[in-house]
Design an enzyme around this catalytic site. Structure first.
Site, PDB file in Angstrom:
ATOM      1  N   LYS A 177       0.813  -1.219   0.000  1.00 24.43           N
ATOM      2  CA  LYS A 177       0.000   0.000   0.000  1.00 24.43           C
ATOM      3  C   LYS A 177       0.841   1.262   0.000  1.00 24.43           C
ATOM      4  O   LYS A 177       0.427   2.296  -0.527  1.00 24.43           O
ATOM      5  CB  LYS A 177      -0.956  -0.020   1.195  1.00 24.43           C
ATOM      6  CG  LYS A 177      -1.974  -1.159   1.075  1.00 24.43           C
ATOM      7  CD  LYS A 177      -3.206  -0.904   1.886  1.00 24.43           C
ATOM      8  CE  LYS A 177      -2.931  -1.059   3.357  1.00 24.43           C
ATOM      9  NZ  LYS A 177      -4.154  -0.837   4.145  1.00 24.43           N
ATOM     10  N   LYS A 221      -0.849   2.475   9.503  1.00 23.09           N
ATOM     11  CA  LYS A 221      -1.288   1.429   8.564  1.00 23.09           C
ATOM     12  C   LYS A 221      -0.130   0.518   8.176  1.00 23.09           C
ATOM     13  O   LYS A 221       0.968   0.996   7.903  1.00 23.09           O
ATOM     14  CB  LYS A 221      -1.821   2.066   7.270  1.00 23.09           C
ATOM     15  CG  LYS A 221      -3.192   2.675   7.371  1.00 23.09           C
ATOM     16  CD  LYS A 221      -3.681   3.074   5.990  1.00 23.09           C
ATOM     17  CE  LYS A 221      -5.103   3.578   6.077  1.00 23.09           C
ATOM     18  NZ  LYS A 221      -5.658   3.916   4.751  1.00 23.09           N
ATOM     19  N   GLY A 256      -8.238  -4.051   6.614  1.00 23.35           N
ATOM     20  CA  GLY A 256      -8.274  -3.405   7.919  1.00 23.35           C
ATOM     21  C   GLY A 256      -7.322  -3.997   8.945  1.00 23.35           C
ATOM     22  O   GLY A 256      -7.287  -3.546  10.081  1.00 23.35           O
ATOM     23  N   GLU A 312      -1.037   7.947   8.155  1.00 26.05           N
ATOM     24  CA  GLU A 312      -1.891   8.875   7.422  1.00 26.05           C
ATOM     25  C   GLU A 312      -2.736   9.679   8.401  1.00 26.05           C
ATOM     26  O   GLU A 312      -3.019   9.212   9.512  1.00 26.05           O
ATOM     27  CB  GLU A 312      -2.871   8.100   6.513  1.00 26.05           C
ATOM     28  CG  GLU A 312      -2.255   7.535   5.253  1.00 26.05           C
ATOM     29  CD  GLU A 312      -3.271   6.778   4.402  1.00 26.05           C
ATOM     30  OE1 GLU A 312      -4.443   6.658   4.814  1.00 26.05           O
ATOM     31  OE2 GLU A 312      -2.881   6.310   3.327  1.00 26.05           O
ATOM     32  N   TYR A 330      -6.068  10.595   9.934  1.00 30.81           N
ATOM     33  CA  TYR A 330      -7.260   9.764  10.055  1.00 30.81           C
ATOM     34  C   TYR A 330      -8.482  10.541   9.585  1.00 30.81           C
ATOM     35  O   TYR A 330      -8.787  11.613  10.106  1.00 30.81           O
ATOM     36  CB  TYR A 330      -7.451   9.322  11.513  1.00 30.81           C
ATOM     37  CG  TYR A 330      -8.652   8.417  11.725  1.00 30.81           C
ATOM     38  CD1 TYR A 330      -8.769   7.228  11.041  1.00 30.81           C
ATOM     39  CD2 TYR A 330      -9.665   8.778  12.615  1.00 30.81           C
ATOM     40  CE1 TYR A 330      -9.863   6.403  11.222  1.00 30.81           C
ATOM     41  CE2 TYR A 330     -10.770   7.950  12.812  1.00 30.81           C
ATOM     42  CZ  TYR A 330     -10.860   6.769  12.115  1.00 30.81           C
ATOM     43  OH  TYR A 330     -11.943   5.949  12.305  1.00 30.81           O
ATOM     44  N   ILE A 331      -9.146  10.012   8.569  1.00 35.13           N
ATOM     45  CA  ILE A 331     -10.364  10.643   8.056  1.00 35.13           C
ATOM     46  C   ILE A 331     -11.543  10.110   8.875  1.00 35.13           C
ATOM     47  O   ILE A 331     -11.804   8.912   8.870  1.00 35.13           O
ATOM     48  CB  ILE A 331     -10.581  10.305   6.559  1.00 35.13           C
ATOM     49  CG1 ILE A 331      -9.308  10.586   5.734  1.00 35.13           C
ATOM     50  CG2 ILE A 331     -11.770  11.069   5.992  1.00 35.13           C
ATOM     51  CD1 ILE A 331      -8.892  12.032   5.654  1.00 35.13           C
ATOM     52  N   ARG A 352      -8.022  -7.543  -8.586  1.00 32.50           N
ATOM     53  CA  ARG A 352      -8.800  -8.770  -8.806  1.00 32.50           C
ATOM     54  C   ARG A 352     -10.227  -8.368  -9.192  1.00 32.50           C
ATOM     55  O   ARG A 352     -10.578  -7.197  -9.098  1.00 32.50           O
ATOM     56  CB  ARG A 352      -8.867  -9.570  -7.495  1.00 32.50           C
ATOM     57  CG  ARG A 352      -9.530  -8.768  -6.374  1.00 32.50           C
ATOM     58  CD  ARG A 352      -9.936  -9.587  -5.169  1.00 32.50           C
ATOM     59  NE  ARG A 352     -10.760  -8.816  -4.265  1.00 32.50           N
ATOM     60  CZ  ARG A 352     -10.325  -7.965  -3.336  1.00 32.50           C
ATOM     61  NH1 ARG A 352      -9.022  -7.760  -3.206  1.00 32.50           N
ATOM     62  NH2 ARG A 352     -11.159  -7.296  -2.572  1.00 32.50           N
ATOM     63  N   VAL A 388     -16.203  -9.175  -5.192  1.00 30.70           N
ATOM     64  CA  VAL A 388     -17.506  -9.756  -4.865  1.00 30.70           C
ATOM     65  C   VAL A 388     -18.629  -8.927  -5.502  1.00 30.70           C
ATOM     66  O   VAL A 388     -19.552  -9.465  -6.109  1.00 30.70           O
ATOM     67  CB  VAL A 388     -17.704  -9.815  -3.332  1.00 30.70           C
ATOM     68  CG1 VAL A 388     -19.124 -10.262  -2.991  1.00 30.70           C
ATOM     69  CG2 VAL A 388     -16.686 -10.730  -2.681  1.00 30.70           C
TER      70      VAL A 388
HETATM   71  C1  MV4 Z   1      -8.562   4.910   6.449  1.00 26.10           C
HETATM   72  C2  MV4 Z   1      -9.638   5.357   7.233  1.00 26.10           C
HETATM   73  C3  MV4 Z   1      -9.592   6.653   7.703  1.00 26.10           C
HETATM   74  N1  MV4 Z   1      -8.512   7.417   7.456  1.00 26.10           N
HETATM   75  N2  MV4 Z   1      -7.532   5.727   6.197  1.00 26.10           N
HETATM   76  C4  MV4 Z   1      -9.908   0.343   6.231  1.00 26.10           C
HETATM   77  C5  MV4 Z   1      -9.293  -0.777   5.462  1.00 26.10           C
HETATM   78  C6  MV4 Z   1      -8.494  -0.189   4.372  1.00 26.10           C
HETATM   79  N3  MV4 Z   1      -9.087  -0.525   3.115  1.00 26.10           N
HETATM   80  C7  MV4 Z   1      -8.478   1.287   4.619  1.00 26.10           C
HETATM   81  N4  MV4 Z   1      -9.372   1.551   5.706  1.00 26.10           N
HETATM   82  C8  MV4 Z   1      -9.528   2.807   6.196  1.00 26.10           C
HETATM   83  N5  MV4 Z   1      -8.527   3.667   5.944  1.00 26.10           N
HETATM   84  C9  MV4 Z   1      -7.514   6.949   6.716  1.00 26.10           C
HETATM   85  N6  MV4 Z   1      -6.456   7.732   6.482  1.00 26.10           N
HETATM   86  C10 MV4 Z   1     -10.696   4.493   7.460  1.00 26.10           C
HETATM   87  C11 MV4 Z   1     -10.644   3.212   6.955  1.00 26.10           C
HETATM   88  C12 MV4 Z   1     -11.784   2.395   7.242  1.00 26.10           C
HETATM   89  C13 MV4 Z   1     -12.598   1.914   6.223  1.00 26.10           C
HETATM   90  C14 MV4 Z   1     -12.336   2.163   4.886  1.00 26.10           C
HETATM   91  C15 MV4 Z   1     -13.152   1.674   3.896  1.00 26.10           C
HETATM   92  C16 MV4 Z   1     -14.250   0.905   4.235  1.00 26.10           C
HETATM   93  C17 MV4 Z   1     -14.521   0.629   5.544  1.00 26.10           C
HETATM   94  C18 MV4 Z   1     -13.698   1.136   6.556  1.00 26.10           C
HETATM   95  C19 MV4 Z   1     -13.998   0.851   7.872  1.00 26.10           C
HETATM   96  C20 MV4 Z   1     -13.203   1.323   8.872  1.00 26.10           C
HETATM   97  C21 MV4 Z   1     -12.070   2.079   8.547  1.00 26.10           C
END
Ligand code: MV4
Length: 448
Positions: A116, A158, A165, A200, A202-203, A292, A295
């Site tokens: 990533k 991360k 996750g 990163e 945090y959003i 890929r 689903v």
């Molecule tokens: C984040 C985030 C908030 N801020 N990055 C979760 C797994 C991975 N695909 C990235 N993820 C997230 N990254 C920053 N900078 C919140 C998540 C996240 C999330 C993202 C997409 C779909 C569901 C989620 C559930 C919890 C956290």
């Protein structure tokens, strides 16, 4: 063109690929573990080969077993489906060494996008917005603190090798950053044998918007618009839809363009998905690429009319995309509900077992992707998804109404399923108004 393809997967997606092969007049070899022996969908293949015991590490994940089946089955290509070996660059490499086409992106693209932090660098190079964060990997606590102080809390640690996750920790102050850093590193080392992490901003409460991409081996790329996958629980998606609600046309266009730029920069081909977070002000940030088929791909098939599995096969065979961007149009609204063998009233505990009654819904604009049926026994060894129920209607509200009707028609007895929570979601005012984000399910259905 291929004469014979092996499907290195099971269940619903194996059946989906078998059907695509049939439609193309391609013969198809299925593989199965002992747990899937006798599954009805295997009868739709030209040949079915046992590849080992129920434990997927000894069957669906065991490369030598898959390659032996490919040899015995005399196939020219392998479709990996999703999960299992689908994003395993080494598997793609083994396929190449065996002169069997891997139906997916190049090993090189898989390796680069699988990390990533690397994917993030590629995005920056392609002019795609990423979440503000550390420049590269974090190698010390003091460096982590420095990055956090520059950006301001909250931040997210991360794992570079992460996904789904795992290896993620939110930090809201110095103390939680120190513990979160170590925890994320340890979790990543244990899960991926790679403890490298980055940081990163945090959003808070983001939406999850992803763009479906197709690229051929001749440098042509298209996007097939977005899917909103915000409705998830513990990183397991429950509902996906397209179009994304309340997404201004101009923002949507910029996200789609960004995704195509990234695919070009990566030299990507075959099907892929570019994931973005969307904040409350509609700023979007690239987070990762899924190299890929996913689903939820049927959501996109419904709104675009493009058979994505067929395109994957044609691309792997070296054909050019049969359409250009301007030929693709988004029509109506599609929703997918994942029907899992889980009990939503009991903390989503898995409920494998015998399906004693199965009455499938139908009608115009209703699609059911499933390998299950009455008398089918859901094995306890794999993912609990038993069906994907989709609807396609002119508008979102019509789609919601149709989904409720279809969910009520759907009778599954013998096992508990997620149908009841889908009915609750479809009736929830926040969902109906499109006022949801990735925290909605856990906020609304948390245990007291
Ligand atoms: C984040 C985030 C908030 N801020 N990055 C979760 C797994 C991975 N695909 C990235 N993820 C997230 N990254 C920053 N900078 C919140 C998540 C996240 C999330 C993202 C997409 C779909 C569901 C989620 C559930 C919890 C956290």
């Amino acid at each position: 063109m291929f004469q014979r393809i092996l499907v290195a997967n099971r269940g619903e997606i194996a059946l989906r690929v078998i059907r695509a092969c049939r439609d193309l007049g391609i013969e198809v070899v299925a593989v199965f573990s002992e747990a899937d022996r006798g599954a009805p969908y295997l009868e739709l293949a030209d040949q079915a080969i046992c590849i080992g015991p129920a434990n997927s590490a000894e069957s669906y994940l065991k490369i030598p077993r898959i390659m032996s089946a490919a040899e015995v089955g005399n196939v020219q290509a392998i479709h990996p489906g999703f999960g299992f070996l689908s994003e395993n660059a080494h598997f793609a490499e083994v396929c190449r060494a065996c002169k069997i086409e891997f139906i997916g992106p190049s090993e090189d693209a898989m390796r680069r996008l699988g990390n990533k932090n690397e994917a993030r660098k590629l995005a920056v190079k392609a002019g795609v917005p990423v979440v503000p964060g550390s420049e590269g990997l974090i190698t010390s606590e003091s460096q982590a603190l420095g990055v956090a102080h520059d950006m301001g809390y909250p931040v997210l640690v991360k794992a570079a090798a992460g996904g789904g996750g795992r290896g993620m920790r939110v930090a809201r102050d110095d103390a939680s950053l120190k513990t979160g850093l170590v925890a994320a590193q340890q979790e990543a080392e244990a899960a991926f044998k790679d403890g490298s992490v980055y940081i990163e901003k945090y959003i808070e409460r983001p939406r999850h918007i992803e763009i479906q991409l197709l690229g051929d081996k001749h440098g042509n790329f298209v996007h097939l618009f977005e899917r909103d996958c915000s409705l998830q629980r513990r990183h397991q998606k429950l509902v996906e839809e397209s179009a994304a609600t309340n997404l201004p046309a101009e923002v949507r266009q910029r996200i789609c363009d960004a995704a195509v730029r990234l695919a070009k920069e990566a030299g990507y081909y075959n099907a892929g998905t570019c994931e973005f977070l969307l904040d409350k002000d509609n700023n979007f940030y690239f987070i990762e690429v899924n190299a890929r088929i996913q689903v939820e791909h049927p959501v996109t098939e419904l709104v675009t009319g493009v058979d994505l599995i067929r395109q994957q096969i044609l691309i792997a065979a070296g054909e050019k995309l049969p359409f250009k961007q301007k030929d693709l149009h988004h029509r109506g609204h599609a929703i997918e509900c994942r029907i899992n063998a889980e009990d939503p009233a009991n903390n989503f505990r898995a409920t494998p077992g015998l399906i004693t009654r199965w009455q499938a819904p139908g009608g115009l604009g209703v699609r059911l992707d499933t390998h299950a049926c009455q008398g089918y026994r859901v094995p306890p060894n794999y993912d609990s998804m038993v069906a994907k129920l989709l609807v396609h209607q002119p508008t979102r509200l019509e789609a919601i109404a149709c989904m409720k009707r279809a969910l009520r028609e759907f009778v599954i007895e013998g096992i508990k399923t997620t149908i009841p929570i889908h009915l609750d979601i479809m009736s929830h005012p926040a969902f109906i108004s499109g006022n949801v984000d990735t925290t909605f399910i856990e906020r609304t259905w948390s245990r007291p």
